[in-house]
Design a protein around this motif. Structure first.
Motif, PDB file in Angstrom:
ATOM      1  N   ALA A 256       0.874  11.836 -11.503  1.00 49.59           N
ATOM      2  CA  ALA A 256      -0.379  11.218 -11.061  1.00 49.59           C
ATOM      3  C   ALA A 256      -0.408   9.725 -11.362  1.00 49.59           C
ATOM      4  O   ALA A 256      -0.632   8.895 -10.474  1.00 49.59           O
ATOM      5  CB  ALA A 256      -1.568  11.914 -11.727  1.00 49.59           C
ATOM      6  N   GLN A 257      -0.180   9.373 -12.617  1.00 48.73           N
ATOM      7  CA  GLN A 257      -0.148   7.956 -12.967  1.00 48.73           C
ATOM      8  C   GLN A 257       1.102   7.298 -12.398  1.00 48.73           C
ATOM      9  O   GLN A 257       1.060   6.164 -11.914  1.00 48.73           O
ATOM     10  CB  GLN A 257      -0.176   7.778 -14.482  1.00 48.73           C
ATOM     11  N   GLY A 258       2.210   8.039 -12.440  1.00 48.72           N
ATOM     12  CA  GLY A 258       3.460   7.488 -11.959  1.00 48.72           C
ATOM     13  C   GLY A 258       3.416   7.088 -10.497  1.00 48.72           C
ATOM     14  O   GLY A 258       3.972   6.058 -10.108  1.00 48.72           O
ATOM     15  N   GLU A 259       2.747   7.895  -9.676  1.00 51.14           N
ATOM     16  CA  GLU A 259       2.651   7.561  -8.259  1.00 51.14           C
ATOM     17  C   GLU A 259       1.885   6.262  -8.047  1.00 51.14           C
ATOM     18  O   GLU A 259       2.218   5.460  -7.169  1.00 51.14           O
ATOM     19  CB  GLU A 259       1.984   8.702  -7.495  1.00 51.14           C
ATOM     20  N   ARG A 260       0.890   6.020  -8.871  1.00 47.99           N
ATOM     21  CA  ARG A 260       0.092   4.797  -8.734  1.00 47.99           C
ATOM     22  C   ARG A 260       0.873   3.572  -9.188  1.00 47.99           C
ATOM     23  O   ARG A 260       0.687   2.476  -8.640  1.00 47.99           O
ATOM     24  CB  ARG A 260      -1.230   4.974  -9.477  1.00 47.99           C
ATOM     25  N   ILE A 261       1.757   3.754 -10.153  1.00 51.80           N
ATOM     26  CA  ILE A 261       2.645   2.649 -10.525  1.00 51.80           C
ATOM     27  C   ILE A 261       3.604   2.333  -9.382  1.00 51.80           C
ATOM     28  O   ILE A 261       3.828   1.166  -9.043  1.00 51.80           O
ATOM     29  CB  ILE A 261       3.414   3.011 -11.813  1.00 51.80           C
ATOM     30  N   VAL A 262       4.145   3.360  -8.766  1.00 50.07           N
ATOM     31  CA  VAL A 262       5.026   3.167  -7.610  1.00 50.07           C
ATOM     32  C   VAL A 262       4.285   2.428  -6.493  1.00 50.07           C
ATOM     33  O   VAL A 262       4.813   1.488  -5.888  1.00 50.07           O
ATOM     34  CB  VAL A 262       5.556   4.522  -7.101  1.00 50.07           C
ATOM     35  N   GLN A 263       3.057   2.834  -6.223  1.00 52.63           N
ATOM     36  CA  GLN A 263       2.266   2.189  -5.167  1.00 52.63           C
ATOM     37  C   GLN A 263       1.985   0.723  -5.492  1.00 52.63           C
ATOM     38  O   GLN A 263       1.980  -0.128  -4.595  1.00 52.63           O
ATOM     39  CB  GLN A 263       0.967   2.956  -4.955  1.00 52.63           C
ATOM     40  N   ALA A 264       1.753   0.420  -6.774  1.00 44.77           N
ATOM     41  CA  ALA A 264       1.514  -0.968  -7.164  1.00 44.77           C
ATOM     42  C   ALA A 264       2.760  -1.815  -6.939  1.00 44.77           C
ATOM     43  O   ALA A 264       2.677  -2.956  -6.449  1.00 44.77           O
ATOM     44  CB  ALA A 264       1.080  -1.031  -8.626  1.00 44.77           C
ATOM     45  N   ILE A 265       3.934  -1.289  -7.294  1.00 43.98           N
ATOM     46  CA  ILE A 265       5.185  -2.004  -7.054  1.00 43.98           C
ATOM     47  C   ILE A 265       5.391  -2.221  -5.559  1.00 43.98           C
ATOM     48  O   ILE A 265       5.788  -3.313  -5.115  1.00 43.98           O
ATOM     49  CB  ILE A 265       6.368  -1.224  -7.665  1.00 43.98           C
ATOM     50  N   GLU A 266       5.095  -1.203  -4.768  1.00 41.57           N
ATOM     51  CA  GLU A 266       5.189  -1.336  -3.312  1.00 41.57           C
ATOM     52  C   GLU A 266       4.243  -2.411  -2.784  1.00 41.57           C
ATOM     53  O   GLU A 266       4.604  -3.218  -1.927  1.00 41.57           O
ATOM     54  CB  GLU A 266       4.850   0.006  -2.652  1.00 41.57           C
ATOM     55  N   TYR A 267       3.024  -2.441  -3.285  1.00 40.17           N
ATOM     56  CA  TYR A 267       2.014  -3.418  -2.840  1.00 40.17           C
ATOM     57  C   TYR A 267       2.500  -4.844  -3.091  1.00 40.17           C
ATOM     58  O   TYR A 267       2.378  -5.715  -2.229  1.00 40.17           O
ATOM     59  CB  TYR A 267       0.709  -3.166  -3.583  1.00 40.17           C
ATOM     60  N   VAL A 268       3.075  -5.059  -4.259  1.00 39.00           N
ATOM     61  CA  VAL A 268       3.575  -6.394  -4.610  1.00 39.00           C
ATOM     62  C   VAL A 268       4.789  -6.745  -3.750  1.00 39.00           C
ATOM     63  O   VAL A 268       4.857  -7.821  -3.151  1.00 39.00           O
ATOM     64  CB  VAL A 268       3.944  -6.451  -6.101  1.00 39.00           C
ATOM     65  N   THR A 269       5.740  -5.840  -3.687  1.00 39.76           N
ATOM     66  CA  THR A 269       7.002  -6.116  -2.998  1.00 39.76           C
ATOM     67  C   THR A 269       6.820  -6.270  -1.495  1.00 39.76           C
ATOM     68  O   THR A 269       7.279  -7.253  -0.897  1.00 39.76           O
ATOM     69  CB  THR A 269       8.015  -4.984  -3.275  1.00 39.76           C
ATOM     70  N   ARG A 270       6.138  -5.312  -0.872  1.00 40.90           N
ATOM     71  CA  ARG A 270       5.970  -5.367   0.587  1.00 40.90           C
ATOM     72  C   ARG A 270       5.053  -6.494   1.007  1.00 40.90           C
ATOM     73  O   ARG A 270       5.117  -6.967   2.146  1.00 40.90           O
ATOM     74  CB  ARG A 270       5.423  -4.030   1.100  1.00 40.90           C
ATOM     75  N   GLY A 271       4.209  -6.955   0.073  1.00 42.39           N
ATOM     76  CA  GLY A 271       3.324  -8.080   0.396  1.00 42.39           C
ATOM     77  C   GLY A 271       3.968  -9.430   0.191  1.00 42.39           C
ATOM     78  O   GLY A 271       3.325 -10.471   0.379  1.00 42.39           O
ATOM     79  N   GLY A 272       5.218  -9.437  -0.227  1.00 41.33           N
ATOM     80  CA  GLY A 272       5.932 -10.697  -0.401  1.00 41.33           C
ATOM     81  C   GLY A 272       5.558 -11.435  -1.675  1.00 41.33           C
ATOM     82  O   GLY A 272       5.814 -12.639  -1.797  1.00 41.33           O
ATOM     83  N   HIS A 273       4.988 -10.742  -2.632  1.00 41.68           N
ATOM     84  CA  HIS A 273       4.586 -11.373  -3.885  1.00 41.68           C
ATOM     85  C   HIS A 273       5.709 -11.257  -4.913  1.00 41.68           C
ATOM     86  O   HIS A 273       6.664 -10.501  -4.738  1.00 41.68           O
ATOM     87  CB  HIS A 273       3.313 -10.720  -4.424  1.00 41.68           C
ATOM     88  N   SER A 274       5.562 -11.994  -6.010  1.00 39.33           N
ATOM     89  CA  SER A 274       6.604 -11.971  -7.036  1.00 39.33           C
ATOM     90  C   SER A 274       6.121 -11.411  -8.359  1.00 39.33           C
ATOM     91  O   SER A 274       6.939 -10.965  -9.161  1.00 39.33           O
ATOM     92  CB  SER A 274       7.145 -13.391  -7.268  1.00 39.33           C
ATOM     93  N   ARG A 275       4.802 -11.436  -8.599  1.00 41.80           N
ATOM     94  CA  ARG A 275       4.320 -11.038  -9.926  1.00 41.80           C
ATOM     95  C   ARG A 275       3.024 -10.246  -9.837  1.00 41.80           C
ATOM     96  O   ARG A 275       2.197 -10.466  -8.965  1.00 41.80           O
ATOM     97  CB  ARG A 275       4.063 -12.270 -10.815  1.00 41.80           C
ATOM     98  N   ILE A 276       2.878  -9.318 -10.798  1.00 40.60           N
ATOM     99  CA  ILE A 276       1.621  -8.597 -10.978  1.00 40.60           C
ATOM    100  C   ILE A 276       1.368  -8.465 -12.481  1.00 40.60           C
ATOM    101  O   ILE A 276       2.288  -8.167 -13.251  1.00 40.60           O
ATOM    102  CB  ILE A 276       1.652  -7.197 -10.323  1.00 40.60           C
ATOM    103  N   GLU A 277       0.168  -8.745 -12.875  1.00 40.69           N
ATOM    104  CA  GLU A 277      -0.252  -8.521 -14.257  1.00 40.69           C
ATOM    105  C   GLU A 277      -1.772  -8.399 -14.261  1.00 40.69           C
ATOM    106  O   GLU A 277      -2.449  -8.738 -13.280  1.00 40.69           O
ATOM    107  CB  GLU A 277       0.196  -9.658 -15.176  1.00 40.69           C
ATOM    108  N   SER A 278      -2.308  -7.925 -15.347  1.00 41.02           N
ATOM    109  CA  SER A 278      -3.756  -7.783 -15.434  1.00 41.02           C
ATOM    110  C   SER A 278      -4.387  -9.087 -15.896  1.00 41.02           C
ATOM    111  O   SER A 278      -3.704  -9.997 -16.376  1.00 41.02           O
ATOM    112  CB  SER A 278      -4.121  -6.664 -16.411  1.00 41.02           C
TER     113      SER A 278
END
Length: 554
Positions: A464-486
C-alpha cells in the motif's frame, strides 16, 4: 535509464579506483517493502538495484532465526497480494516459523527473477546527497559504491538491535559455553539448548518465543522480566492438505480486504463500545475473540478499548483471569498478570504465545522479577542481580531494537549542506506522510517513522505505501523533474497530526518502544502513525489530488 558502470570501490583518500555504477534507484533491504519496490520499479523500466546486508532475502526473516521465531500474523494473510503470487504458494503452518518464511521469500524472489538485481552481504554504511548532480552517493561496508537518483531505504521497524548497557556486555565478560546472543543477531547455524542453563533477558515477542522453546529441552531457564507481556493465545497448528485447500478458496478476497481495515489484516474493530454493553454480552464477545486466537483480541475488539480507560480495564481483567487460571503458583501468577495493570492494555506490543504461561509450572523454569531484583551486571558465569548470581551456559538478549528510526539513523545519511539524518532527528523526527523529510531530496523511505508500519500487517503496508512511493517517483521522473522532498510546513503538520491522534488514545500512558522509551536518551514520541491504514491512505490521496501537496518538486 541505463547503467553507465559498476564494480567500484572507494580508497581511503575518497577517490574511486574504478567507475561508479549509475542507477535510477537504489533500494536498501530485501524484506517485503524492498522486494516490492525492486520489482515494481524494474517493471516500469527503471535501472534499479537492491542492496541487502544479509546473505539472502527476507529482511527480518533472514535475521530472526532464533529458536521459536515465528510470525504473529496468520500466514494466509502474511504474504503479497501482488501479481497473485499466492496462487502458487501455501504455508504449511497457520503461523509460519522463520524457516518457512525464508522458503516463502525464496519462492517470491525466484518467481520474479529478482536475484539478478540484488546484491547480498552488502551492508550500506553511508549515503551522501550530491547537490550539484542531484544524486545519492551510497557506499557499502565492503567498499562498493553507487550513484543513484533516488534512494529508497526499506530498513523496517526492527533492523537495529538494542544492546542493554549492563556492565559486562560491552567487554565480553561472559564466558559461558554457548555465549551471549541478541535474538536479532542469532547465529545462523543455531544453538542446541538441550541440557543448557539458559537466561532469557526480556519478555517481548522474541523473549516469549525463546523461553517456550528453551523450556522444552534446557536444564534450567531463567526468565528475567521487567514488564509482564500481555500475550494472547496463538492457536498455532500444522495445516493439513484439506485445511490448505480451504484457505485457498477465498484467499484473494481476504488479501484484498486488508486495504480496507485499520491494521491491514482481514478483520477490524467491532463498531461497538465495550463500555456500553452489559457484562455478560461483553464477556461473550471477548470469549469468541480469545478462542479464535491471534491478534483479534487486540485489533478486532471493541472500538473504544484503546481510548476509554474503563473499557480498557474490562479487556485487561478478562486477559488477567485467563492467564492466572493457567499458572499454579499464585505468586508467580500475580507477577505475570498483576491484579492492576502496569499500563493500559494493548499500548505495548502484545505477543502471541503457545505455552509461555504454562512453562512457569515446570520445575526447570524460573521467573526473575527485575523490578524487585534488577540486573546489576553480566559476569563471567552469568547474570548477577541485586541479590543473586545466576550461573548459566547461554545468555539470550531479547532486548528489542532502536525501533523504526534506528534502521535509518544507523546509516550515515547526509542531505543538503551535509546534515545527517541522525542529527536532524536527534530531538525527535518529523517528516511528511512517513516517507520523506525536508533537506533530504529524493530520499523516500518505506515502512519507517510516521507510517503505519508496526501497526499494520507487514506485506499489506509494503504494497500500500510502497505503491505510493512508486507513483511519486513516476510523477517526478515522467514530469521531467529532478528532485522531490517535503517542506518544513508539511513535516510539522504530519508530526502534529500524529501527536494529536496519539494523545487522544491511551498509548502515551505506557512505556514502550512505540514511544521510543526503550532507548536511553531517545526523544519520547509516538514513532508510528496511529490513525490506521485507511486514514493514512486517505492522507496520501489528498496530497496527490492537490498535485502532491506538502512536497517540493523541482
Amino acid at each position: 535509464m541505463t547503467c553507465i558502470g559498476a564494480g567500484t570501490h572507494i580508497k581511503g583518500d575518497g577517490m574511486t579506483t574504478t567507475h561508479t555504477a549509475e542507477l535510477d534507484v537504489l533500494v536498501i533491504g530485501a524484506g517485503f517493502a524492498g522486494i516490492y519496490q525492486l520489482d515494481r520499479l524494474r517493471d516500469l523500466g527503471y535501472n534499479v538495484q537492491l542492496w541487502e546486508a544479509g546473505a539472502g532475502p527476507g529482511g527480518i526473516w533472514y535475521w530472526n532465526c532464533y529458536p521459536g521465531a515465528r510470525v504473529d500474523s496468520e500466514g494466509a494473510i502474511y504474504q503479497f497480494a501482488y501479481k497473485e503470487l499466492w496462487k502458487n504458494w501455501r504455508y504449511r503452518e497457520l503461523f509460519p516459523g522463520w524457516a518457512e518464511m525464508r522458503d516463502y521469500f525464496r519462492y517470491v524472489v525466484d518467481a520474479l527473477d529478482l536475484d539478478r538485481s540484488i546484491s547480498y552481504n552488502r551492508r550500506v554504511v553511508s549515503a551522501v546527497f550530491d547537490e550539484t548532480n542531484h544524486r545519492w552517493v551510497v557506499q557499502a561496508e565492503d567498499g562498493s559504491t553507487v550513484r543513484a537518483r533516488f534512494l529508497v531505504p526499506c530498513t523496517g521497524f526492527g533492523s537495529s538491535p538494542h544492546y542493554p548497557d549492563y556492565p559486562g556486555i560491552a567487554d565480553g565478560a561472559f564466558t559461558g559455553e554457548a555465549g551471549i546472543h541478541h535474538t536479532a543477531r542469532w547465529p545462523q547455524g543455531d544453538i542446541d539448548m538441550t541440557g543448557l542453563r539458559v537466561a532469557v533477558i526480556g519478555t517481548g515477542a522474541s523473549g516469549v518465543q525463546v523461553a517456550q522453546e528453551a523450556a522444552k529441552v534446557a536444564s534450567e531457564v531463567y526468565v528475567f522480566q521487567r514488564t509482564p507481556n500481555t500475550a494472547f493465545p496463538m492457536k498455532q497448528k500444522q495445516l493439513t492438505d484439506a485445511e490448505q485447500d480451504e484457505l485457498q478458496v477465498d484467499i484473494g478476497e481476504r488479501l484484498a480486504r486488508r486495504l480496507t481495515t485499520f491494521a491491514g489484516f482481514d478483520y477490524d474493530f467491532i463498531p461497538e463500545n465495550a463500555a456500553d454493553l452489559d457484562p455478560d454480552t461483553r464477556t461473550q464477545r471477548y470469549e469468541a475473540l480469545w478462542e479464535h486466537g491471534g491478534f483479534r483480541f487486540w485489533l478486532a475488539t471493541f472500538q473504544d478499548i484503546l481510548v476509554d480507560p474503563k473499557a480498557n480495564d474490562t479487556a485487561y481483567a478478562f486477559w488477567r483471569d485467563r492467564v492466572r487460571a493457567r499458572v499454579k503458583d499464585p505468586i508467580v501468577a500475580a507477577k505475570l498478570a498483576p491484579t492492576e495493570p502496569i499500563h493500559p492494555f494493548g499500548v505495548k506490543r502484545p505477543s502471541l504465545e503457545q505455552t509461555y504461561f504454562d512453562i512457569f509450572n515446570q520445575d526447570n523454569v524460573h521467573l526473575v522479577d527485575q523490578y524487585e531484583t534488577p540486573i546489576a551486571e553480566i559476569t563471567s558465569k552469568g547474570v548477577r542481580t541485586s541479590d543473586a548470581e545466576y550461573e548459566v551456559d547461554l545468555v539470550v538478549l531479547a532486548t528489542c531494537f532502536d525501533s523504526v528510526t534506528g534502521g535509518l539513523t544507523a546509516i550515515d545519511i547526509r542531505g543538503v549542506g551535509g546534515q545527517s539524518l541522525k542529527e536532524k532527528w536527534e530531538d525527535g523526527f518529523a517528516n511528511h506522510l512517513g516517507v520523506t523529510t525536508k533537506g533530504f531530496p529524493n530520499l523516500l523511505f518505506a515502512y519507517g517513522p510516521g507510517s503505519p508500519a508496526a501497526f499494520c500487517n507487514g506485506p499489506t503496508c509494503a504494497e500500500a505505501q510502497g505503491e505510493r512511493i512508486v507513483q511519486a517517483i513516476e510523477y517526478v521522473t515522467r514530469g521531467g523533474h529532478s528532485r522531490i522532498e517535503s517542506t518544513d510546513e508539511a513535516d510539522e503538520r504530519w508530526r502534529q497530526l500524529e501527536e494529536d491522534i496519539v494523545n487522544a488514545s491511551l498509548f502515551p500512558q505506557g512505556k514502550s518502544w512505540y514511544m521510543g522509551d526503550n532507548i536511553p536518551g531517545k526523544k519520547r514520541q509516538m514513532l508510528l502513525y496511529t490513525g490506521g491504514l485507511t486514514s493514512y491512505l486517505g492522507e496520501w490521496e489528498s496530497s496527490v489530488q492537490a498535485d502532491y501537496a506538502g512536497f517540493t518538486i523541482s
